[in-house]
Design a protein around this motif. Sequence first.
Motif, short mmCIF file in Angstrom:
data_model
loop_
_atom_site.label_atom_id
_atom_site.label_comp_id
_atom_site.label_asym_id
_atom_site.label_seq_id
_atom_site.Cartn_x
_atom_site.Cartn_y
_atom_site.Cartn_z
N HIS A 75 0.82 -1.20 0.00
CA HIS A 75 0.00 0.00 0.00
C HIS A 75 0.86 1.26 0.00
CE1 HIS A 75 -1.91 3.24 2.40
NE2 HIS A 75 -2.96 2.97 1.64
N HIS A 115 -9.26 5.93 -3.49
CA HIS A 115 -9.04 7.25 -2.87
C HIS A 115 -9.91 8.31 -3.52
CE1 HIS A 115 -5.79 7.33 0.16
NE2 HIS A 115 -5.53 6.12 -0.33
N THR A 118 -13.80 7.32 -2.24
CA THR A 118 -13.82 6.58 -0.98
C THR A 118 -15.23 6.38 -0.43
OG1 THR A 118 -11.65 7.46 -0.42
CG2 THR A 118 -12.94 6.51 1.38
N GLU A 233 -11.73 -0.11 8.27
CA GLU A 233 -11.34 1.18 7.72
C GLU A 233 -12.55 2.04 7.34
OE1 GLU A 233 -7.06 -0.18 5.80
OE2 GLU A 233 -8.80 0.05 4.49
N HIS A 234 -13.55 1.44 6.67
CA HIS A 234 -14.66 2.23 6.16
C HIS A 234 -16.04 1.62 6.40
CE1 HIS A 234 -11.72 4.65 3.93
NE2 HIS A 234 -11.20 3.51 3.49
N THR A 247 -14.25 7.69 6.99
CA THR A 247 -13.09 6.87 7.31
C THR A 247 -12.81 6.89 8.81
OG1 THR A 247 -12.17 7.61 5.19
CG2 THR A 247 -10.71 6.38 6.63
N SER A 249 -10.27 6.48 12.18
CA SER A 249 -8.91 6.54 12.70
C SER A 249 -8.85 5.62 13.91
CB SER A 249 -8.54 7.98 13.11
OG SER A 249 -7.29 7.99 13.76
N MET A 263 -0.97 2.49 9.24
CA MET A 263 -2.20 2.68 8.49
C MET A 263 -3.48 2.48 9.29
SD MET A 263 -1.86 4.02 5.60
CE MET A 263 -0.53 4.97 6.33
N HIS A 266 -6.22 5.58 9.62
CA HIS A 266 -6.62 5.56 8.22
C HIS A 266 -7.28 6.85 7.76
CE1 HIS A 266 -6.56 3.08 4.72
NE2 HIS A 266 -7.83 3.32 4.44
N HIS A 269 -4.59 9.08 6.81
CA HIS A 269 -4.02 8.73 5.49
C HIS A 269 -4.91 9.22 4.36
CE1 HIS A 269 -2.39 6.53 2.15
NE2 HIS A 269 -3.53 5.89 1.98
N HIS A 270 -6.22 9.07 4.49
CA HIS A 270 -7.10 9.51 3.41
C HIS A 270 -7.15 11.03 3.30
CE1 HIS A 270 -9.22 6.18 1.37
NE2 HIS A 270 -8.77 5.49 2.40
#
Length: 309
Positions: A75, A115, A118, A233-234, A247, A249, A263, A266, A269-270
């Motif tokens: 990733h 991305h 998302t 994550e989602h 998203t 965290s 990660m 997250h 990161h997004h």
Amino acid sequence: MEAEFASTAVLSADERRELYARRDGPGLRRFAVQFGLLVASAVASVALADADARVFWPVFAVYSVLLASMFAPMHEAGHGTAFASKRLNRRVLQVAAYLSLMPPTGFVAFHFEHHRKTHEVGDPEVPGGNLALAAWPKNPIAALVVLSGLPLLLAKLAAVVNLAVPRGPRWFARWLPFLPEAQRPATIRESRAIVAALVALAAAAWLAWPPLWWLLAGCVGAHVVLGPYLAAEHTGMPTEGDVLARTRSIRSNAVVRWLFWNMPYHAEHHGWPAVPFHAVPDLHRRVAAGLPHRYRGYLHVYLAALRGR
């Protein structure tokens, strides 16, 4: 340019300049240790295949976890942020992607589309673009199936097998619309290499050395780890609003953050995908107060899901 968020999580231009700096050292050290441990655990799993269960199963579990953790360097290198060197990013992407049963070129196209869209219509991580599947499964059996990681493994195998046989433009337009035409030949070659490696390993296990089956069994074990990791994550997040609203965290613990290259953070990161993994903890400290979905760990995520939160 930094995206506009509805939350209060923002960075100044100086902070972005500091956090976006890429380096080779942190990624080289981490990948060298991680890959070395993976190879050692794979060799030990094969060597101990006939050993006492109290010895074998912990070693095999470690191998499965380390194999799952190859998702992280794949990733990060796919983003081009694991290293300052483009060549290092490409080489590590290739190694980690093959171990993750994903064609490197196809993965990058897939992930960039994720991305861009998302957790909304068009996100390739949402099967068929059906946003009903972006929510937590209401059926407990369906939830266990999703969290098992087996649908993910089967989807990967179906993808590489389908890509390994000749396909026309209409097939790509339907199933991989995000993959540019120029990248299709490389993705096909990479998929064929994965299928060939799996067939060769299975043949060697069948005809010559049965303990090699445990290397393939590790693919199943790895996806049992990846199932709950990736779903957190989602899944169950809103499908509208800015990317931070869609998203999670997750702070988790130091071992998980190390294995998965920070990660679990997250949402960070997004929100700021150009920040290299080694700077993500610093990013988290600066923006955490403005993130709408923060969790202490993966157990916290799933307990909250059971409560409908």
